[in-house]
Write an enzyme that holds these catalytic residues in place. Sequence first.
Site, mmCIF file in Angstrom:
data_model
loop_
_atom_site.group_PDB
_atom_site.id
_atom_site.type_symbol
_atom_site.label_atom_id
_atom_site.label_comp_id
_atom_site.label_asym_id
_atom_site.label_seq_id
_atom_site.Cartn_x
_atom_site.Cartn_y
_atom_site.Cartn_z
ATOM 1 N N LYS A 12 38.532 37.384 30.919
ATOM 2 C CA LYS A 12 38.158 36.556 32.072
ATOM 3 C C LYS A 12 38.085 35.087 31.655
ATOM 4 O O LYS A 12 38.560 34.208 32.360
ATOM 5 C CB LYS A 12 36.770 36.951 32.595
ATOM 6 C CG LYS A 12 36.692 38.229 33.386
ATOM 7 C CD LYS A 12 35.258 38.318 33.945
ATOM 8 C CE LYS A 12 34.946 39.601 34.638
ATOM 9 N NZ LYS A 12 33.555 39.667 35.102
ATOM 10 N N ASP A 68 31.776 38.495 39.180
ATOM 11 C CA ASP A 68 31.615 39.945 39.125
ATOM 12 C C ASP A 68 32.785 40.507 39.919
ATOM 13 O O ASP A 68 33.078 40.034 41.025
ATOM 14 C CB ASP A 68 30.279 40.411 39.692
ATOM 15 C CG ASP A 68 29.917 41.789 39.127
ATOM 16 O OD1 ASP A 68 29.437 41.859 37.978
ATOM 17 O OD2 ASP A 68 30.177 42.803 39.818
ATOM 18 N N ASP A 151 44.799 46.532 34.662
ATOM 19 C CA ASP A 151 46.053 45.830 34.982
ATOM 20 C C ASP A 151 47.312 46.699 34.874
ATOM 21 O O ASP A 151 48.224 46.540 35.686
ATOM 22 C CB ASP A 151 46.203 44.570 34.112
ATOM 23 C CG ASP A 151 45.311 43.443 34.598
ATOM 24 O OD1 ASP A 151 44.855 43.486 35.753
ATOM 25 O OD2 ASP A 151 45.069 42.503 33.813
ATOM 26 N N LYS A 171 50.011 36.621 37.214
ATOM 27 C CA LYS A 171 48.678 37.130 37.560
ATOM 28 C C LYS A 171 47.721 35.981 37.886
ATOM 29 O O LYS A 171 46.974 36.049 38.864
ATOM 30 C CB LYS A 171 48.113 37.983 36.407
ATOM 31 C CG LYS A 171 46.790 38.616 36.791
ATOM 32 C CD LYS A 171 46.102 39.375 35.680
ATOM 33 C CE LYS A 171 44.722 39.815 36.149
ATOM 34 N NZ LYS A 171 43.853 40.270 35.081
ATOM 35 N N HIS A 176 42.903 38.238 42.328
ATOM 36 C CA HIS A 176 41.598 38.121 42.966
ATOM 37 C C HIS A 176 40.792 36.968 42.356
ATOM 38 O O HIS A 176 40.207 36.151 43.057
ATOM 39 C CB HIS A 176 40.846 39.447 42.824
ATOM 40 C CG HIS A 176 40.820 39.996 41.422
ATOM 41 N ND1 HIS A 176 41.942 40.053 40.619
ATOM 42 C CD2 HIS A 176 39.809 40.489 40.650
ATOM 43 C CE1 HIS A 176 41.618 40.558 39.445
ATOM 44 N NE2 HIS A 176 40.334 40.831 39.427
#
Length: 193
Positions: A12, A68, A151, A171, A176
């Site tokens: 992340k 999250d 993924d 990506k 998202h």
Amino acid sequence: MKLVFATNNTHKLEEVRAMLLDTIEIVSLKEIGCYEEIPETANTMEGNALLKVQYIQKHYEYACFADDSGLEVEALNHAPGVYSARYSGIPHDSEANINKLLQEMEGKTNRKGRFRSVIALLLDGKEYLFEGIVKGTITTEKRGKNGFDYDPLFIPEGYEQTFAELGDEVKNKISHRARAVKQLTAFLSANNI
Ligand code: ITT
């Protein structure tokens, strides 16, 4: 500006750093000396994202944001959802999570799912939430080597390859998390922050 990104997930961190390269200097938890596990005891992504920023504010007093996120699968009543990281139990085991999802999806004809990211921002004592969603389908086997966790099982709408096959560049434009981050940056620039 500098903002702490309250995550222990290095994937992340790398993704969001790449997205915000020109606008925000991301400070990691390690860089502020935070090595502890931040409790994630809420049963919604919104709740957990807020818990993470509140923890950093309380213990370190830095302005920060947190993500999250998770994979919501229609045929599984939107599981694993908020429990995506620990779908197969604790400690986090990507391979076991993937295998469990493939098993639960065996024989299911509805393969629709979506990744959802909720970003919480805590700035000057105020809390803000931003959401990003990418719809897609769940494959019947692992495909691709890039990305992380689910993924290799997720084909975003409009594509034929999984996130793990498409790679970071694609990506990081359509995910998202990319969509939630876009809202975060729009908010910051609209408020001259
Ligand atoms: P932090 O709480 O420290 O940020 P985490 O990995 O525990 O790290 P979450 O609690 O938000 O993060 O759980 C999100 C899980 O959802 C993550 O561990 C993956 O299993 C899954 N997930 C979220 N975004 C993903 C993505 O872009 N690709 C693959 N899996 C993803």
